[in-house]
Design a protein around this motif. Structure first.
Motif, PDB file in Angstrom:
ATOM      1  N   TRP A 143       0.843  -1.195   0.000  1.00 44.49           N
ATOM      2  CA  TRP A 143       0.000   0.000   0.000  1.00 44.49           C
ATOM      3  C   TRP A 143       0.872   1.236   0.000  1.00 44.49           C
ATOM      4  CZ3 TRP A 143      -4.087  -0.696   4.458  1.00 44.49           C
ATOM      5  CH2 TRP A 143      -5.055  -1.623   4.067  1.00 44.49           C
ATOM      6  N   LYS A 144       0.266   2.337  -0.354  1.00 43.48           N
ATOM      7  CA  LYS A 144       0.953   3.631  -0.306  1.00 43.48           C
ATOM      8  C   LYS A 144       1.541   3.871   1.086  1.00 43.48           C
ATOM      9  CE  LYS A 144      -0.069   8.540  -1.058  1.00 43.48           C
ATOM     10  NZ  LYS A 144      -1.137   9.499  -1.313  1.00 43.48           N
ATOM     11  N   ASN A 145       0.793   3.463   2.162  1.00 48.35           N
ATOM     12  CA  ASN A 145       1.297   3.665   3.532  1.00 48.35           C
ATOM     13  C   ASN A 145       2.018   2.438   4.095  1.00 48.35           C
ATOM     14  OD1 ASN A 145      -0.663   1.851   4.401  1.00 48.35           O
ATOM     15  ND2 ASN A 145      -1.927   3.381   5.425  1.00 48.35           N
ATOM     16  N   GLU A 172      -3.081  -3.964  -8.634  1.00 51.79           N
ATOM     17  CA  GLU A 172      -3.741  -3.098  -9.603  1.00 51.79           C
ATOM     18  C   GLU A 172      -4.397  -3.931 -10.690  1.00 51.79           C
ATOM     19  OE1 GLU A 172      -1.809  -0.315 -12.793  1.00 51.79           O
ATOM     20  OE2 GLU A 172      -1.878   0.743 -10.849  1.00 51.79           O
ATOM     21  N   GLY A 204       1.439   6.129 -11.415  1.00 55.23           N
ATOM     22  CA  GLY A 204       1.624   5.804 -10.005  1.00 55.23           C
ATOM     23  C   GLY A 204       0.511   6.374  -9.144  1.00 55.23           C
ATOM     24  N   PHE A 205       0.667   6.206  -7.817  1.00 58.04           N
ATOM     25  CA  PHE A 205      -0.346   6.659  -6.864  1.00 58.04           C
ATOM     26  C   PHE A 205      -0.645   8.150  -6.991  1.00 58.04           C
ATOM     27  CE2 PHE A 205       1.163   3.002  -4.046  1.00 58.04           C
ATOM     28  CZ  PHE A 205       0.053   2.225  -4.327  1.00 58.04           C
ATOM     29  N   GLU A 206       0.341   8.943  -7.367  1.00 61.90           N
ATOM     30  CA  GLU A 206       0.170  10.398  -7.414  1.00 61.90           C
ATOM     31  C   GLU A 206      -0.285  10.904  -8.775  1.00 61.90           C
ATOM     32  OE1 GLU A 206       0.342  11.856  -4.546  1.00 61.90           O
ATOM     33  OE2 GLU A 206       1.172  10.085  -3.567  1.00 61.90           O
ATOM     34  N   SER A 265      -4.433   4.455   3.535  1.00 58.68           N
ATOM     35  CA  SER A 265      -3.662   5.482   2.833  1.00 58.68           C
ATOM     36  C   SER A 265      -4.589   6.638   2.468  1.00 58.68           C
ATOM     37  CB  SER A 265      -3.057   4.913   1.557  1.00 58.68           C
ATOM     38  OG  SER A 265      -2.223   3.819   1.826  1.00 58.68           O
ATOM     39  N   PHE A 304      -5.534   9.723  -0.047  1.00 62.00           N
ATOM     40  CA  PHE A 304      -5.413  10.063  -1.461  1.00 62.00           C
ATOM     41  C   PHE A 304      -6.102  11.402  -1.693  1.00 62.00           C
ATOM     42  CE2 PHE A 304      -4.714   5.496  -1.650  1.00 62.00           C
ATOM     43  CZ  PHE A 304      -3.745   5.365  -2.643  1.00 62.00           C
TER      44      PHE A 304
END
Length: 192
Positions: A16-18, A25, A34-36, A54, A56
């Protein structure tokens, strides 16, 4: 209409992002983002312990429990119980969110869209016919309870449980044949 079958067993799990769980995915736009940087993202996450989700910022999310005994989400201090009876919740990725498992690990389907670029709708469907909304850019069908055959442009796509069929935009009727329920995800431009 272009279609692509995405097999559940082929999904690659990443942290995960965190770092508090793993996610796989299913698809994202633009591809490889990516996530951003994604405009939209469809994924499946494994939640094995209680803890924070996480964040967002700028993202609208829908979480659907697809395996396990359920989870209680605390979203900005408000509790929501997600289980087989009520498996779905939409909320803002800006919100501080934490989860508490009800009875062991779960797997969930996540749909995320970047505000002012895209928006999404999710609904449960069964055998029969589905018609996508006319503003849909991309759609996904994910069987939850068993296998489904999805007929698009005279081609039959056989999906196992938690496989996904990605469809390009269409207003055609989509024939569904199978047992139990599937999730239909529709992603459209955010024109607001």
């Amino acid at each position: 209409m272009a279609t692509r079958v995405i097999r559940n067993q082929d999904l690659v799990r990443v942290p995960w992002k965190n770092g508090h769980g793993t996610t796989a995915e299913v698809a994202a736009f633009p591809e490889g983002s990516g996530f951003e940087t994604f405009g939209w993202r469809v994924s499946m996450a494994d939640v094995a312990s209680d803890g924070p989700f996480s964040r967002f910022p700028g993202i609208d999310r829908t979480l659907i429990v697809v395996e396990g005994g359920g989870i209680e989400l605390d979203v900005e201090g408000v509790s929501y119980r997600l289980d087989q009876g009520t498996p779905k919740l939409s909320f803002s990725g800006d919100d501080i969110t934490a989860g508490r498992l009800l009875s062991g690990p779960i797997r969930d389907l996540n749909v995320m869209t970047r505000r002012e670029q895209f928006r999404h709708r999710t609904r449960f469907v069964e055998s029969g016919v589905a018609l996508l909304s006319e503003d849909t850019d991309a759609a996904f069908i994910v069987p939850l309870d068993g296998s489904f055959d999805v007929t698009v442009d005279s081609a039959i796509h056989s999906l196992g449980r938690l496989d996904a069929l990605m469809l390009d935009a269409t207003q055609d009727l989509i024939a569904l044949s199978g047992t139990g329920r599937a999730v239909l995800v529709e992603i459209a431009p955010d024109l607001s």
